[in-house]
Design an enzyme around this catalytic site. Structure first.
Site, PDB file in Angstrom:
ATOM      1  N   LEU A 256       8.315  -9.862   9.443  1.00 44.95           N
ATOM      2  CA  LEU A 256       6.987 -10.238   8.969  1.00 44.95           C
ATOM      3  C   LEU A 256       7.029 -11.505   8.136  1.00 44.95           C
ATOM      4  CD1 LEU A 256       5.904  -6.655   7.777  1.00 44.95           C
ATOM      5  CD2 LEU A 256       5.508  -7.710  10.021  1.00 44.95           C
TER       6      LEU A 256
ATOM      7  N   TYR B 110       0.766 -24.851  12.547  1.00 42.22           N
ATOM      8  CA  TYR B 110       1.121 -23.450  12.310  1.00 42.22           C
ATOM      9  C   TYR B 110       1.283 -22.727  13.643  1.00 42.22           C
ATOM     10  CZ  TYR B 110       0.558 -18.572  10.811  1.00 42.22           C
ATOM     11  OH  TYR B 110       0.738 -17.221  10.600  1.00 42.22           O
TER      12      TYR B 110
ATOM     13  N   LYS C 297       4.630 -20.863  15.308  1.00 42.24           N
ATOM     14  CA  LYS C 297       4.611 -19.477  15.762  1.00 42.24           C
ATOM     15  C   LYS C 297       4.990 -19.376  17.242  1.00 42.24           C
ATOM     16  CE  LYS C 297       3.515 -16.949  12.179  1.00 42.24           C
ATOM     17  NZ  LYS C 297       4.432 -15.895  11.696  1.00 42.24           N
TER      18      LYS C 297
ATOM     19  N   ASN D 252      -7.216 -11.949  12.696  1.00 39.14           N
ATOM     20  CA  ASN D 252      -7.498 -11.992  11.266  1.00 39.14           C
ATOM     21  C   ASN D 252      -7.350 -10.586  10.690  1.00 39.14           C
ATOM     22  OD1 ASN D 252      -8.743 -14.869  10.920  1.00 39.14           O
ATOM     23  ND2 ASN D 252      -9.709 -14.018  12.750  1.00 39.14           N
TER      24      ASN D 252
ATOM     25  N   PRO E 279     -27.181  27.740 -22.107  1.00 38.45           N
ATOM     26  CA  PRO E 279     -27.121  29.213 -22.102  1.00 38.45           C
ATOM     27  C   PRO E 279     -28.513  29.858 -22.072  1.00 38.45           C
ATOM     28  CG  PRO E 279     -25.513  28.333 -23.635  1.00 38.45           C
ATOM     29  CD  PRO E 279     -26.334  27.169 -23.165  1.00 38.45           C
ATOM     30  N   GLY E 280     -28.664  30.844 -21.175  1.00 38.25           N
ATOM     31  CA  GLY E 280     -29.891  31.612 -21.087  1.00 38.25           C
ATOM     32  C   GLY E 280     -31.049  30.937 -20.385  1.00 38.25           C
TER      33      GLY E 280
END
Length: 392
Positions: free
Chosen positions: A64, A119, A123, A148, A297-298
């Protein structure tokens, strides 16, 4: 299987390394066919002596490594073709004909807008070198021309428009789109890693002489930019994107990964009174509303019914009594019977609040709050609340 990863500190390298570590350490049990031995991680700052050692021991190589943004165009050939040559020469030195994967680029096609790309030329030279190496040694060579790429840990303001858009929008910075109609073929990092793992097991996806990532998306730069720009507003409105679209789901996951620490937490509006509180968590256009209700509560809450709205109540803390009664009268003129469910956080259960039944929830404790997670099939609309008072 011992695996060498060159360019291990890069975007793909980091994601692949962590995926392989999870498999090796038994955290990811979805790949029982893969037996991972040593992971040899090599990058630009590694000692060349290590490369020699790793090439002698590797059973599979992911190459890579590469140069994307050199100071001088000539560095493309040195960094891409040059290192590939060194890698293959070292493998030959040790008579190691293990499979080798090459991370190339669609720019290597040297066609269309990539024609004349330095580039791309570097490659392409690397690809030719790998194919020649395969013919000479008989080693299996897997050449991938990546499109991409996007996903977590991709470096923004470098060579990925999506990473830059996500980072800038997440951090309140502007983005620039010169031509929104530009066509893009994009690949999500998890889909790429899935393909790398298949390749490791000998099940790579072939496309002629090359290998490919089968899951990819063809879209426009404008769609990507507009989608990412909309994410902060969606979150601020308690919404979530349309996750039925896998590309939007993956873009959203990517955007989230660039949020700064102070944006990982955000306030919700607590509607408080003497009975407790009610707080919306998520509102969706097609999957309803998610909320948390706290009863002191309640306290009894509810005592109302709906024509069409339906809800699911899940008590997660405390002990409560949920009561339902069908609206109207039975044939003999009496009220329909009351249905009761005693629920608590000790046993997580769902109780359905169905249309046409008035319902209530009572906190049976004298000291402890009752906490209930609630889902409604539609978001509350004050102009059409579909909520009618009637005691159970």
């Amino acid at each position: 299987m011992n695996i060498l990863i060159t360019g291990a500190k890069g975007f793909v390298g980091k994601n692949l390394t962590e995926a392989l570590k999870n498999i090796k350490e038994g955290k990811d049990k979805t790949h029982p066919e893969l037996k991972i031995g040593e992971l040899y991680l090599y990058d630009i700052d590694s000692d060349p002596v290590e490369l020699d050692e790793y090439c002698a021991k590797a059973d599979f190589v992911f190459n890579l490594a590469g140069v994307n943004r050199p100071k001088d165009q000539s560095e493309f050939m040195a960094g891409n073709f040059g290192f590939a040559s060194t890698l293959l020469s070292t493998l030959k030195k040790h008579k190691n004909a293990c499979p080798v994967m090459l991370s190339s680029s669609i720019q290597a096609s040297l066609e269309g807008r990539y024609a004349g790309s330095e580039y791309g030329k570097s490659k392409r030279a690397g690809e030719d070198l790998f194919f020649d190496y395969s013919e000479e040694t008989g080693a299996k060579v897997l050449v991938y021309r990546f499109a991409n790429l996007f996903g977590k840990w991709c470096r923004p303001n470098y060579n990925s428009a999506i990473a830059t858009f996500c980072y800038n929008i997440a951090n309140g910075l502007p983005i620039q789109v010169n031509d929104p109609s530009v066509q893009m073929d994009i690949v999500y990092i998890d889909d790429l890693i899935d393909e790398m793992l298949r390749a490791l097991d000998g099940n790579e996806t072939k496309n002629g002489a090359y290998c490919t990532v089968p899951v990819h998306y063809e879209t426009t730069l404008g769609f990507i930019a507009d989608t990412i720009k909309g994410f902060p507003e969606i979150r601020a409105s308690l919404g979530v994107p349309d996750f039925t679209d896998p590309l939007i789901l993956k873009l959203y996951s990517t955007w989230l990964s660039y949020l700064p620490a102070d944006k990982l937490i955000y306030d919700l509006k607590m509607n408080c009174d003497e009975r407790g509180s009610f707080t919306e968590i998520i509102r969706t256009a097609d999957r309803g509303q998610f909320s948390v209700n706290i009863s002191k509560p309640g306290i009894t809450k509810g005592n109302h019914w709906h024509h069409s709205k339906n809800e699911k109540f899940v008590v997660v803390k405390g002990t409560g009594l949920i009561r339902l009664r069908r609206i109207g009268k039975e044939e003999n003129g009496s009220d329909y019977p009351v249905i009761e469910f005693k629920v608590s956080g000790d046993k997580i259960q769902v109780v359905e609040m169905i249309p046409g039944y008035t319902h209530s929830i009572i906190n049976l404790s004298e000291t402890e709050d009752l906490v209930t997670f609630m889902w409604a099939n539609e978001c509350f609309n004050p102009d059409k609340p579909d909520t009618f008072f009637e005691k159970v």
